[in-house]
Scaffold this active site. Sequence first.
Site, PDB file in Angstrom:
ATOM      1  CB  CYS A  84      -0.908  -0.032   1.228  1.00 21.99           C
ATOM      2  SG  CYS A  84      -1.785   1.500   1.578  1.00 21.99           S
ATOM      3  CB  CYS A  87       0.262   1.832   4.102  1.00 24.30           C
ATOM      4  SG  CYS A  87      -1.452   1.314   3.852  1.00 24.30           S
TER       5      CYS A  87
END
Length: 185
Positions: A84, A87
């Site tokens: 991600c 993230c």
Amino acid sequence: MSTRWVAATAAALGLGMLTLPVPGLSIHAGGLLPSGASAQGAACDANAKPANLDFTLPEMNGGEVNLAELKGNVIIINFWATWCGPCKIEIPWFVDFQRQYRDDGLVVLGFSVDDTAEQMKPFAEEFGVNYPMLVGLGRDDFQEAYGPVWGIPVTFFIDREGTLCRTHMGIVTRDELQKDLDDLL
């Protein structure tokens, strides 16, 4: 065939856009609110509900974290994955928050939605993660207790009494996370 690729690319871009912050809005327990605002100026929204802390989850290094034992602390639970991109932007902020506010009763938890412990370890080392990284693979029960979680990152703020106060879906700014943290500490 090229029409299919165009449609697939458009769908992928659309899904990617869902992980971006919506300027000026955050999702809170009581619904959408302007960023930095809370219902009636309180640390938690008026419609905030108790967080489900009835879970013991595996940690990437082999231990376990019992969420109920963390009550009395401010808890940040960040749902993430090694693949991600957003993230990877937020995790260094959580590392800083954990370092800065550990002695004030902050507990940051990273909940990897679909990585194995072996996949998580090099990632945690690269990012200097200083908080428990929970293995969420196969733990749909936990995701459902806090969800639905339709995308990541998703970050939950739980106050010292165990109330789920704030939720951010998608990446937000460091300032927004800091404001919510300051409200609860």
